[in-house]
Design an enzyme around this catalytic site. Structure first.
Site, PDB file in Angstrom:
ATOM      1  CD1 TRP A 103      -1.918  -2.311   1.912  1.00  0.00           C
ATOM      2  CD2 TRP A 103      -2.769  -1.592  -0.025  1.00  0.00           C
ATOM      3  NE1 TRP A 103      -2.790  -3.264   1.448  1.00  0.00           N
ATOM      4  CE2 TRP A 103      -3.321  -2.856   0.275  1.00  0.00           C
ATOM      5  CE3 TRP A 103      -3.162  -0.949  -1.198  1.00  0.00           C
ATOM      6  CZ2 TRP A 103      -4.243  -3.484  -0.569  1.00  0.00           C
ATOM      7  CZ3 TRP A 103      -4.083  -1.575  -2.035  1.00  0.00           C
ATOM      8  CH2 TRP A 103      -4.608  -2.820  -1.718  1.00  0.00           C
ATOM      9  CG  ASP A 175      -3.315   3.727   4.242  1.00  0.00           C
ATOM     10  OD1 ASP A 175      -4.377   3.519   4.864  1.00  0.00           O
ATOM     11  OD2 ASP A 175      -2.977   3.065   3.242  1.00  0.00           O
ATOM     12  CE  LYS A 199      -8.384  -2.668   4.849  1.00  0.00           C
ATOM     13  NZ  LYS A 199      -8.438  -3.936   4.188  1.00  0.00           N
TER      14      LYS A 199
HETATM   15  N1  PMP Z   1      -4.317   0.872   2.650  1.00  0.00           N
HETATM   16  C1  PMP Z   1      -4.316  -0.231   3.406  1.00  0.00           C
HETATM   17  C2  PMP Z   1      -3.472  -0.256   4.639  1.00  0.00           C
HETATM   18  C3  PMP Z   1      -5.102  -1.325   3.051  1.00  0.00           C
HETATM   19  O1  PMP Z   1      -5.101  -2.427   3.797  1.00  0.00           O
HETATM   20  C4  PMP Z   1      -5.898  -1.260   1.889  1.00  0.00           C
HETATM   21  C5  PMP Z   1      -6.799  -2.388   1.442  1.00  0.00           C
HETATM   22  N2  PMP Z   1      -6.652  -3.593   1.991  1.00  0.00           N
HETATM   23  C6  PMP Z   1      -5.838  -0.095   1.106  1.00  0.00           C
HETATM   24  C7  PMP Z   1      -5.055   0.953   1.524  1.00  0.00           C
HETATM   25  C8  PMP Z   1      -6.626   0.025  -0.150  1.00  0.00           C
HETATM   26  O2  PMP Z   1      -7.964   0.082   0.159  1.00  0.00           O
HETATM   27  P1  PMP Z   1      -9.080   0.149  -0.964  1.00  0.00           P
HETATM   28  O3  PMP Z   1      -9.143  -1.192  -1.592  1.00  0.00           O
HETATM   29  O4  PMP Z   1     -10.280   0.491  -0.164  1.00  0.00           O
HETATM   30  O5  PMP Z   1      -8.673   1.213  -1.910  1.00  0.00           O
END
Ligand code: PMP
Length: 363
Positions: A103, A175, A199
Site C-alpha cells: 500500500w 494511511d 476493516k
Molecule cells: N491501505 C491499506 C493499509 C489497506 O489495507 C488497503 C486495502 N486492503 C488499502 C489501503 C486500499 O484500500 P481500498 O481497496 O479500499 O482502496
C-alpha cells in the site's frame, strides 16, 4: 437461519453483531421515520441527524480536535494515494514516504505519477527484508512538503508502535485503513489521517478522513471539486450524494465502540486477542512461524506460515470445518493471515489458537 462463522477476512471484514441487527431494522425503517436508511434523502433531517451523530461520535471517541475537519469521502482508500499529492505536493517539491508494503508502494507510485520521478524520497524502506518489520531508522529529506506512512500493513501483518516523527513543521499523513480506532491514536500529531471503512468501521466504498483545516484550506485550488479535501470540509461531505448507508453503519459502529469502553478498551482487548494466536504460533516448535518480526507484529493482522504446505492446507481445511473462514494469506506473502479487527470476538481467536495447537499435535 444458518449460524454465522468467525470471519477472519482482511476486509470487507467482520462487523459487530448488534450493529448488523440495528442496520437490518434501519433498512426497513430508520428511527421510526417510516422510510429505510437506503431510501432517505441525503439532504433530509433524518440523514442530517445520522451525519451529525457520526461526526460527533468520531470527534469524541478519537479525540479529534477542532483544528481538524472530519470528512466522509466516497470511494476507497486507494483514492487518497493520488489525492494527497494532488493537494499537497506542489511542482518541484518532495514527499517523504516510509515504504512498508504494497500500500505504501502504491502511495509512492501515485506521488511519482503526479510529481515526477524525483518527487518521492523514501525515508525508510522495509522491502529488502520482505516487509517483515517497521524500519527502525528513518532519514528525512531536507524540506519535504509532507511525510506519509501506513500505520498497519494489512498484507504483512506489521504495525507501527508509535507514529514516526518527521522534522518539526512537516505535516504527517497516515494511511490508517487497517487499524483505525483499534487503539488510542494521536490525531492532533497528524496533518491528515485516512482510513478505508471496510476493516474496522463499516462497509466498503467510503473513507473517513481527518484533516487539519489550515492545510486543506487552499490546497488543490483548480482541481475538480471532488478531488479537493477542502470541498468535503466546506460542504460537510455533501457536495455530491455521499454513501449514506456507509455513514449510517459507521455511526452505529462508533456507538458500539463507545458502549464497549472506547479506544483504550479496544486496545486492551485487541492485545489479548492477538496474544492468544501469537502464543499458539510461538509454542508450535517451528511447525508454524510468524511472518512479521516480533517487535513489529500487528494486533490486527496475524500473518504466519507452516513448515510445510501440508501443514498450512491442513490448518486451512480444519479451520473451514470449524467455521473459521478467510484465513488464507495474501497471494504475495502466502501462508495464513488472521484478521482480527475490533469486531472479531475473543472466542474466534481462542478457536483459532486451538486449531493451531490441534494441527501441531497432528503433525
Ligand atoms: N491501505 C491499506 C493499509 C489497506 O489495507 C488497503 C486495502 N486492503 C488499502 C489501503 C486500499 O484500500 P481500498 O481497496 O479500499 O482502496
Amino acid at each position: 437461519m444458518t449460524a454465522r462463522k468467525f470471519n477472519f477476512s482482511s476486509g470487507p471484514a467482520v462487523l459487530p453483531e448488534p450493529v448488523l441487527r440495528r442496520a437490518q431494522a434501519a433498512l426497513w425503517d430508520l428511527a421510526g421515520s417510516g422510510i429505510g436508511i437506503l431510501e432517505h434523502s441525503h439532504r433530509g433531517p433524518e440523514f442530517a441527524a445520522v451525519l451529525d451523530d457520526a461526526e460527533a461520535r468520531l470527534r469524541r471517541l478519537a479525540n479529534v480536535p477542532d483544528s481538524h475537519a472530519v470528512l466522509f469521502v466516497t470511494g476507497s482508500a486507494s483514492q487518497h494515494f493520488y489525492m494527497l499529492p494532488m493537494n499537497f505536493l506542489p511542482p518541484g517539491a518532495t514527499v517523504d514516504v516510509v515504504h512498508t508494503g504494497v500500500w505504501s508502494g502504491k502511495a509512492i507510485d501515485e506521488a511519482r505519477r503526479h510529481g515526477g520521478p524525483t518527487a518521492v524520497h523514501v525515508a525508510g524502506d522495509a522491502s529488502a527484508g520482505g516487509f517483515r518489520e517497521i524500519p527502525s531508522t528513518l532519514t528525512w529529506s531536507a524540506a519535504p512538503a509532507y511525510a506519509h506512512y501506513t500505520s498497519n500493513n494489512t498484507i504483512y501483518g506489521t504495525q507501527w508502535r508509535t507514529p514516526p516523527t518527521p522534522p518539526a513543521g512537516v505535516p504527517l499523513m497516515c494511511d490508517a485503513s487497517s487499524d483505525f480506532l483499534s487503539r488510542p491514536f494521536d490525531v492532533a500529531a497528524h496533518g491528515l489521517v485516512y482510513a478505508g471503512a471496510q476493516k474496522n468501521l463499516g462497509p466498503s466504498g467510503l473513507t473517513v478522513v481527518l484533516a487539519r483545516r489550515d492545510l486543506i484550506a487552499d490546497a488543490g485550488k483548480g482541481l475538480s471539486p471532488l478531488l479537493r479535501y477542502q470541498t468535503y470540509a466546506a460542504e460537510r461531505s455533501l457536495h455530491n450524494t455521499p454513501n449514506t448507508f456507509a455513514i449510517y453503519v459507521i455511526a452505529e459502529v462508533l456507538a458500539w465502540i463507545e458502549a464497549e469502553g472506547g479506544l483504550a478498551a479496544m486496545a486492551a482487548r485487541n492485545q489479548a486477542k492477538a496474544a492468544l494466536i501469537y502464543q499458539a504460533i510461538d509454542e508450535s516448535d517451528g511447525a508454524f512461524v510468524g511472518h512479521a518480526a516480533t517487535d513489529s507484529r500487528s494486533l490486527m493482522n496475524v500473518t504466519f506460515r507452516g513448515r510445510t504446505p501440508a501443514l498450512e492446507e491442513g490448518l486451512l481445511a480444519a479451520a473451514e470445518a470449524a467455521d473459521c473462514s478467510g484465513l488464507r494469506g495474501h497471494r504475495s506473502v502466502g501462508g495464513l493471515r488472521a484478521s482480527i479487527y475490533n469486531a472479531m470476538p475473543r472466542a474466534g481467536c481462542e478457536r483459532l489458537a486451538e486449531l493451531i495447537r490441534d494441527a501441531v499435535r497432528r503433525a
